[in-house]
Design a protein around this motif. Structure first.
Motif, PDB file in Angstrom:
ATOM      1  N   ILE A 292       1.247   1.331  -1.810  1.00  0.00           N
ATOM      2  CA  ILE A 292       0.191   0.914  -0.876  1.00  0.00           C
ATOM      3  C   ILE A 292      -0.278   2.162  -0.134  1.00  0.00           C
ATOM      4  N   GLY A 293      -1.518   2.536  -0.359  1.00  0.00           N
ATOM      5  CA  GLY A 293      -2.026   3.787   0.188  1.00  0.00           C
ATOM      6  C   GLY A 293      -2.670   3.655   1.550  1.00  0.00           C
ATOM      7  N   PHE A 294      -2.857   4.782   2.188  1.00  0.00           N
ATOM      8  CA  PHE A 294      -3.637   4.999   3.400  1.00  0.00           C
ATOM      9  C   PHE A 294      -2.961   4.534   4.698  1.00  0.00           C
ATOM     10  N   ILE A 295      -1.977   3.647   4.643  1.00  0.00           N
ATOM     11  CA  ILE A 295      -1.340   3.205   5.881  1.00  0.00           C
ATOM     12  C   ILE A 295      -0.677   4.388   6.576  1.00  0.00           C
ATOM     13  N   GLY A 296       0.109   5.161   5.820  1.00  0.00           N
ATOM     14  CA  GLY A 296       0.824   6.285   6.411  1.00  0.00           C
ATOM     15  C   GLY A 296      -0.061   7.439   6.812  1.00  0.00           C
ATOM     16  N   ILE A 324       0.319  -4.373  11.805  1.00  0.00           N
ATOM     17  CA  ILE A 324      -0.894  -5.168  12.009  1.00  0.00           C
ATOM     18  C   ILE A 324      -1.871  -4.981  10.857  1.00  0.00           C
ATOM     19  N   VAL A 325      -2.121  -3.730  10.498  1.00  0.00           N
ATOM     20  CA  VAL A 325      -3.096  -3.429   9.450  1.00  0.00           C
ATOM     21  C   VAL A 325      -2.663  -4.022   8.113  1.00  0.00           C
ATOM     22  N   LEU A 326      -1.381  -3.891   7.767  1.00  0.00           N
ATOM     23  CA  LEU A 326      -0.922  -4.406   6.478  1.00  0.00           C
ATOM     24  C   LEU A 326      -0.922  -5.931   6.463  1.00  0.00           C
ATOM     25  N   ILE A 347      -7.403  -3.380  -0.965  1.00  0.00           N
ATOM     26  CA  ILE A 347      -7.900  -3.669   0.385  1.00  0.00           C
ATOM     27  C   ILE A 347      -7.645  -2.491   1.316  1.00  0.00           C
ATOM     28  N   THR A 348      -6.416  -1.955   1.310  1.00  0.00           N
ATOM     29  CA  THR A 348      -6.113  -0.831   2.205  1.00  0.00           C
ATOM     30  C   THR A 348      -6.940   0.398   1.846  1.00  0.00           C
ATOM     31  N   GLY A 349      -7.213   0.600   0.546  1.00  0.00           N
ATOM     32  CA  GLY A 349      -8.045   1.729   0.146  1.00  0.00           C
ATOM     33  C   GLY A 349      -9.488   1.574   0.583  1.00  0.00           C
ATOM     34  N   MET A 350     -10.043   0.356   0.424  1.00  0.00           N
ATOM     35  CA  MET A 350     -11.433   0.111   0.798  1.00  0.00           C
ATOM     36  C   MET A 350     -11.637   0.189   2.307  1.00  0.00           C
ATOM     37  N   ILE A 351     -10.599  -0.173   3.062  1.00  0.00           N
ATOM     38  CA  ILE A 351     -10.681  -0.076   4.527  1.00  0.00           C
ATOM     39  C   ILE A 351     -10.311   1.330   4.991  1.00  0.00           C
ATOM     40  N   GLY A 352      -9.247   1.880   4.407  1.00  0.00           N
ATOM     41  CA  GLY A 352      -8.702   3.139   4.894  1.00  0.00           C
ATOM     42  C   GLY A 352      -9.566   4.344   4.619  1.00  0.00           C
ATOM     43  N   ALA A 353     -10.149   4.429   3.415  1.00  0.00           N
ATOM     44  CA  ALA A 353     -10.947   5.613   3.076  1.00  0.00           C
ATOM     45  C   ALA A 353     -12.174   5.769   3.982  1.00  0.00           C
ATOM     46  N   PRO A 354     -13.017   4.727   4.156  1.00  0.00           N
ATOM     47  CA  PRO A 354     -14.151   4.882   5.081  1.00  0.00           C
ATOM     48  C   PRO A 354     -13.720   5.143   6.518  1.00  0.00           C
TER      49      PRO A 354
END
Length: 368
Positions: A292-296, A324-326, A347-354
């Motif tokens: 799961i990317g971008f959280i860290g 919360i985010v996950l 989902i985390t990639g589409m939210i995290g990258a932008p």
């Protein structure tokens, strides 16, 4: 010439992580607010799905589990909540929390807000071992499967995370101490090798194996159960509970290794503890939920924009915001295309990258 005090990806002086930010009392307010928000999100999300459960019914079912009968509940709703959704929500909270706090600790270790646990090979090592197990089906994996059953893939992924991190840490030691800049370079090399090996295995895989690899590589909490939660909880909780105890030496370490040593910080021990706790937490997280990317990366960066870089606030706040985010990302993943389910990594990639790009552009504008 590179030194410990100036790793290759070190931020500019205006960007470097230094121990400034909210006073401790105000930091507790931020953590308290995030904790309340997390509880609200958990209660709200656990009632949403193919079987809708209202918030009063959620509370009634939860209280019924501890012996308080305040209202009648439907058996179907109780079964869905207690057997399917509750372990999934709790696993998501733990995985998100450990990814967030591990990302904050790794950024503090490298003194760079763009670092994440993947830099030292945790995720890539777990991923390549899982792919090797899926594709090659070697005898050692078959023997492991007979002993561990459904947990075989998780155990292989965790072994890969530990193995690659141990290799990176060992190769980065020089004259009895760990050189952070060397750790970074070795980690990059190991990541490239693991990605190449993973690509080779995917080339050799058949269609069914490719589907399994694809699903696991993009992350999912669909395998959550009380049995998985029981096994994983101690290993996920340990980094979340112990890393905040490193906040004071990490604040000193942000000034530089020499300065931290002069302030009485055992720098080698600090590096070792951060690497061990991050490997334990992220390795288990990847083992039970996939990659799961971008959280860290994004969560600690966002916390520092809000509160500054004092690790007394950043570490616990990153754990809470990561949870919360996950949890919210998993809610979207399992409801947006019902009755099917999207991999949570999408989902985390589409939210995290932008979000990350926005933070970078905003930071560049502020420095201009």
């Amino acid at each position: 010439m590179q030194t410990d005090l100036q790793p290759p990806l070190a931020a500019a002086p205006s960007q470097r992580i230094i121990p400034t930010g909210l006073p401790r009392s105000k930091g507790w307010w931020l953590n308290g607010l995030l904790l309340v928000l997390l509880l609200v999100v958990m209660v709200w999300s656990v009632g949403i799905g193919a079987v809708s459960i209202s918030v009063p019914d959620v509370l009634a079912i939860l209280l019924r589990q501890v012996g308080w009968e305040i209202a009648a509940v439907e058996p179907q709703q109780e079964t869905v909540l207690t057997v399917i959704r509750l372990p999934r929500i709790l696993l998501g909270v733990l995985v998100g929390g450990v990814l967030g706090i591990s990302g904050a600790a790794i950024q503090g270790l490298f003194r760079n807000p763009l670092a994440d646990p993947g830099l030292i090979g945790i995720s890539s090592g777990a991923s390549v071992m899982a792919v090797l197990m899926i594709v090659l089906q070697l005898k050692i994996f078959r023997d492991l499967s007979s002993l561990s059953g459904l947990y075989t893939l998780s155990l292989a992924a965790f072994a890969g995370a530990v193995g690659t991190t141990l290799l990176v840490y060992t190769l980065a030691r020089k004259n009895g101490r760990t050189v952070v800049s060397t750790m970074l370079l070795v980690g990059i090399a190991i990541n490239v090798f693991c990605e190449a090996l993973r690509g080779l295995m995917m080339y050799l895989a058949d269609e069914a194996q490719l589907r399994t690899i694809s699903t696991w590589s993009m992350g999912s909490l669909g395998g959550a159960s009380w049995e998985v939660l029981q096994v994983a909880t101690p290993f996920l909780l340990l980094p979340i509970l112990l890393m905040p105890r490193l906040s004071k030496p990490m604040n000193a370490f942000a000034l530089g290794e020499s300065q931290a040593g002069h302030l009485g910080v055992d720098v080698s021990k600090l590096k070792r503890n951060v690497v061990i706790l991050a490997t334990l937490g992220v390795g288990v997280a990847v083992a039970v939920s996939g990659v799961i990317g971008f959280i860290g990366l994004v969560v600690p960066h966002l916390i520092r924009l809000i509160s500054g870089a004092n690790h007394r606030t950043v570490l616990p706040a990153s754990a809470l915001l990561g949870a919360i985010v996950l949890t919210l990302s998993d809610l979207v993943a399992r409801t947006i295309v019902m009755p099917a389910e999207l991999p949570i990594g999408i989902i985390t990639g589409m939210i995290g990258a932008p979000t990350f790009l926005f933070m970078l552009i905003r930071g560049a504008g502020n420095r201009a």
